[in-house]
Design a protein around this motif. Structure first.
Motif, PDB file in Angstrom:
ATOM      1  N   GLU A   4       0.776  -1.391  -0.011  1.00 58.08           N
ATOM      2  CA  GLU A   4      -0.005  -0.046   0.025  1.00 58.08           C
ATOM      3  C   GLU A   4       0.860   1.323   0.044  1.00 58.08           C
ATOM      4  O   GLU A   4       0.569   2.175  -0.887  1.00 58.08           O
ATOM      5  CB  GLU A   4      -0.877  -0.005   1.167  1.00 58.08           C
ATOM      6  CG  GLU A   4      -2.215  -0.966   1.129  1.00 58.08           C
ATOM      7  CD  GLU A   4      -2.794  -0.719  -0.090  1.00 58.08           C
ATOM      8  OE1 GLU A   4      -3.497   0.362  -0.073  1.00 58.08           O
ATOM      9  OE2 GLU A   4      -3.360  -1.611  -0.596  1.00 58.08           O
ATOM     10  N   SER A  62       2.152   1.469  -3.518  1.00 59.11           N
ATOM     11  CA  SER A  62       1.138   2.025  -4.381  1.00 59.11           C
ATOM     12  C   SER A  62       1.080   3.587  -4.108  1.00 59.11           C
ATOM     13  O   SER A  62       1.040   4.243  -5.118  1.00 59.11           O
ATOM     14  CB  SER A  62       0.141   1.407  -4.300  1.00 59.11           C
ATOM     15  OG  SER A  62       0.506  -0.292  -4.693  1.00 59.11           O
ATOM     16  N   ASP A  63       0.809   3.937  -3.027  1.00 57.54           N
ATOM     17  CA  ASP A  63       0.598   5.419  -2.661  1.00 57.54           C
ATOM     18  C   ASP A  63       1.744   6.417  -2.977  1.00 57.54           C
ATOM     19  O   ASP A  63       1.565   7.615  -3.486  1.00 57.54           O
ATOM     20  CB  ASP A  63       0.146   5.635  -1.228  1.00 57.54           C
ATOM     21  CG  ASP A  63      -1.104   4.933  -0.662  1.00 57.54           C
ATOM     22  OD1 ASP A  63      -2.082   4.663  -1.812  1.00 57.54           O
ATOM     23  OD2 ASP A  63      -1.459   4.611   0.360  1.00 57.54           O
ATOM     24  N   LEU A 102       2.398   5.426  -7.430  1.00 55.75           N
ATOM     25  CA  LEU A 102       1.313   5.404  -8.507  1.00 55.75           C
ATOM     26  C   LEU A 102       0.120   6.471  -8.121  1.00 55.75           C
ATOM     27  O   LEU A 102      -0.820   6.183  -8.711  1.00 55.75           O
ATOM     28  CB  LEU A 102       0.811   3.666  -8.463  1.00 55.75           C
ATOM     29  CG  LEU A 102       1.660   2.859  -8.822  1.00 55.75           C
ATOM     30  CD1 LEU A 102       0.989   1.435  -8.611  1.00 55.75           C
ATOM     31  CD2 LEU A 102       2.416   3.165 -10.246  1.00 55.75           C
ATOM     32  N   SER A 103       0.392   7.338  -7.482  1.00 59.18           N
ATOM     33  CA  SER A 103      -0.465   8.450  -7.013  1.00 59.18           C
ATOM     34  C   SER A 103      -0.525   9.342  -7.893  1.00 59.18           C
ATOM     35  O   SER A 103      -1.338  10.438  -7.924  1.00 59.18           O
ATOM     36  CB  SER A 103      -0.350   8.996  -5.663  1.00 59.18           C
ATOM     37  OG  SER A 103       0.920   9.528  -5.321  1.00 59.18           O
ATOM     38  N   CYS A 157      -6.389   2.404 -12.505  1.00 58.81           N
ATOM     39  CA  CYS A 157      -4.944   2.845 -12.365  1.00 58.81           C
ATOM     40  C   CYS A 157      -4.370   1.512 -11.608  1.00 58.81           C
ATOM     41  O   CYS A 157      -5.209   0.917 -10.963  1.00 58.81           O
ATOM     42  CB  CYS A 157      -4.906   4.150 -11.648  1.00 58.81           C
ATOM     43  SG  CYS A 157      -5.367   5.235 -12.472  1.00 58.81           S
ATOM     44  N   ARG A 182      -2.237  -0.857  -9.051  1.00 64.04           N
ATOM     45  CA  ARG A 182      -1.804  -0.988  -7.673  1.00 64.04           C
ATOM     46  C   ARG A 182      -1.072  -2.187  -7.750  1.00 64.04           C
ATOM     47  O   ARG A 182      -1.140  -3.152  -8.368  1.00 64.04           O
ATOM     48  CB  ARG A 182      -3.076  -1.175  -6.622  1.00 64.04           C
ATOM     49  CG  ARG A 182      -3.966  -0.123  -6.858  1.00 64.04           C
ATOM     50  CD  ARG A 182      -3.584   1.164  -6.189  1.00 64.04           C
ATOM     51  NE  ARG A 182      -3.577   1.047  -4.697  1.00 64.04           N
ATOM     52  CZ  ARG A 182      -3.108   2.134  -3.870  1.00 64.04           C
ATOM     53  NH1 ARG A 182      -2.863   3.339  -4.443  1.00 64.04           N
ATOM     54  NH2 ARG A 182      -3.049   1.924  -2.823  1.00 64.04           N
TER      55      ARG A 182
END
Length: 374
Positions: free
Chosen positions: A267, A270-271, A274-275, A288, A290
Motif C-alpha cells: 500500500e 502504491s500510494d 502510483l498516485s 489505475c 496498484r
C-alpha cells in the motif's frame, strides 16, 4: 538568469577548433559522454527521492516524492535521524556533478552529503555549500545509508578492499563505475545490496544534451528530463529496465528493515509511486494500477505469507541478473509503465500533463490561425 556562453562565436577557443579533420567523426563521443552523465545523475536523483520519502514515512504521515517550492530553503535545514545519508566515493567530474544534482534536484540536504576523495582541497565550492569533503572511505561507509561509487575502474579494487568489511547489510552501494560488472562487484565487496545502471548507446541519434551548462541546470530542461526517463530512447541512450526493478525491490527491502507487514508495504509503495496520474486517467482512478504481492514474489511463496509477515530480504544482484515476477509484470502492464514515466518526470519537477496541455493549446492556436496565403 539567462546563461551566457562567453566562448560563443570565438571559434579559436572552441573544443572543435583543435580537432584534426580525420578526428571529426569522433566528436559525437563528447555529446554521448555528456548524455551518459546526465542520465546517470538523473536516475540517481530519482532513486534518492524514493529512498528519502520511504525513510521519512511513518504510520501517521504520508510523504511525496514530488519537489516542493520551499525545498531550496530546506537544503540547509537541521539534520534529522530519518534523513537519507548519502556518501560519494570519488570527487572527480562525475562525483562533483552528482553532488550538485542530489543537492539541488533530489533535495538531499548539504549535511546529509559527504564526499571521500584523494584531493578534498579541490572541492572548496562544495565545502562552502556545507558538504563535508575528506579522504576516509571507511568513515564514509560507516556513516552513510547509500554510497555512490564514482571512482576510476583502476581504483575500485583497492577501495572495495578498504570498505567491504565495513558495509552493513542495509547499506546500499550504487555503482557508476560502468566498466565493472555486477558479479565482479559482488566478489569485490562481499555484498549483495548493490545497484548498477546499465546504458546502451545507439550508433546514430539526435544530440539533445547541450554542451555548456552544468548537469543540475540541464535537468531543468523538460526535453532533457523526458529523454532520461527509463522508457524513453531520445538522445540515443537506453537504460536497461532491470535497474528500475532493482529500485522497487530496494524499496521493499527498506520496508522489511522497518518491519512493515507486506500488505502495508505494498500500500505504501502504491500510494508513493502510483498516485501521480496522467491526464488520460480521468477522474475515475479505479483502473489505475496498484501493486499486489504476486507482482514481486511467486504465487507459491505468496500463499505462505501471513498478514503479519514482512517481505523477505531481496538480493539486488539476483534481481538485476535474473528474471523476477516484477520483470514480467513491468513488461506486460503498459499502464504501469505510463504511471512510472509520469512519476519519474514529476519527481524531477516536470509535469507531463502540463506539457501535453501546452502542446494541445499550441496545436489549437495553429488550427485557428488565419491562413497567410493570398
Amino acid at each position: 538568469m539567462e546563461t551566457i556562453d562567453l566562448m560563443d562565436n570565438l571559434m579559436s577557443l572552441q573544443f572543435e577548433h583543435g580537432v584534426r579533420e580525420e578526428e571529426v567523426p569522433w566528436l559525437f563521443l563528447q555529446s554521448r559522454s555528456r548524455g551518459l552523465m546526465i542520465e546517470a545523475c538523473a536516475h540517481a536523483a530519482f532513486f534518492c527521492r524514493l529512498l528519502q520519502a520511504l525513510r521519512k514515512m511513518d504510520g501517521s504521515t504520508s510523504v511525496s516524492m514530488l519537489p516542493l517550492e520551499e525545498e531550496e530553503e530546506d537544503l540547509y535545514k537541521k539534520s534529522s535521524k530519518r534523513d537519507l545519508k548519502v556518501g560519494i566515493i570519488g570527487g572527480g567530474r562525475l562525483g562533483k556533478q552528482l553532488a550538485l544534482v542530489l543537492l539541488h534536484r533530489a533535495s538531499i540536504p548539504a549535511h546529509s552529503l559527504h564526499i571521500s576523495t584523494r584531493r578534498p582541497e579541490t572541492l572548496t565550492d562544495l565545502q562552502k555549500m556545507g558538504i563535508q569533503c575528506f579522504y576516509h572511505n571507511c568513515f564514509l561507509v560507516d556513516w552513510a545509508n547509500l554510497v555512490f561509487l564514482c571512482c576510476l575502474p583502476s581504483q575500485l579494487p583497492h577501495i572495495c578492499l578498504e570498505i567491504n568489511n565495513r558495509l552493513e547489510k542495509s547499506c546500499i552501494v550504487y555503482s557508476l563505475v560502468t566498466a565493472v560488472p555486477l558479479p565482479r562487484l559482488k566478489q569485490l565487496l562481499c555484498h549483495t545490496t548493490i545497484l548498477r545502471p546499465q546504458y546502451q548507446c545507439a550508433e546514430t541519434y539526435i544530440d539533445i544534451w547541450g554542451s555548456n551548462e552544468d548537469i543540475k541546470s540541464a535537468l531543468q530542461d523538460p526535453e532533457i528530463v523526458q529523454a532520461t526517463s527509463p522508457y524513453r530512447t531520445d538522445g540515443g541512450i537506453t537504460l536497461n529496465i532491470k535497474w528500475l526493478e532493482a529500485v522497487f525491490y530496494t524499496a521493499l527491502n527498506i520496508c522489511t528493515l522497518k518491519e512493515i507487514p507486506y500488505q502495508q508495504a505494498l500500500e505504501i509503495l502504491s500510494d508513493l509511486c502510483l498516485s501521480v496520474h496522467q491526464k488520460t486517467c480521468g477522474e475515475d482512478k479505479t483502473n489505475c494500477p496498484r501493486f499486489i504481492v504476486t507482482n514481486f514474489v511467486n504465487q507459491a511463496f505468496a500463499k505462505t505469507l501471513n498478514p503479519s509477515n514482512v517481505f523477505p530480504w531481496f538480493d539486488l544482484i539476483a534481481v538485476q541478473l535474473k528474471e523476477t515476477p516484477f520483470s514480467q509484470h513491468l513488461r506486460k502492464t503498459v499502464t504501469l509503465q505510463e504511471h512510472l514515466t509520469v512519476l519519474y518526470c514529476a519527481s524531477l519537477g516536470i509535469s507531463l500533463s502540463q506539457e501535453t496541455e501546452e502542446e494541445e493549446e499550441e496545436e489549437e492556436e495553429e488550427e485557428e490561425a488565419p491562413s497567410q496565403e493570398p
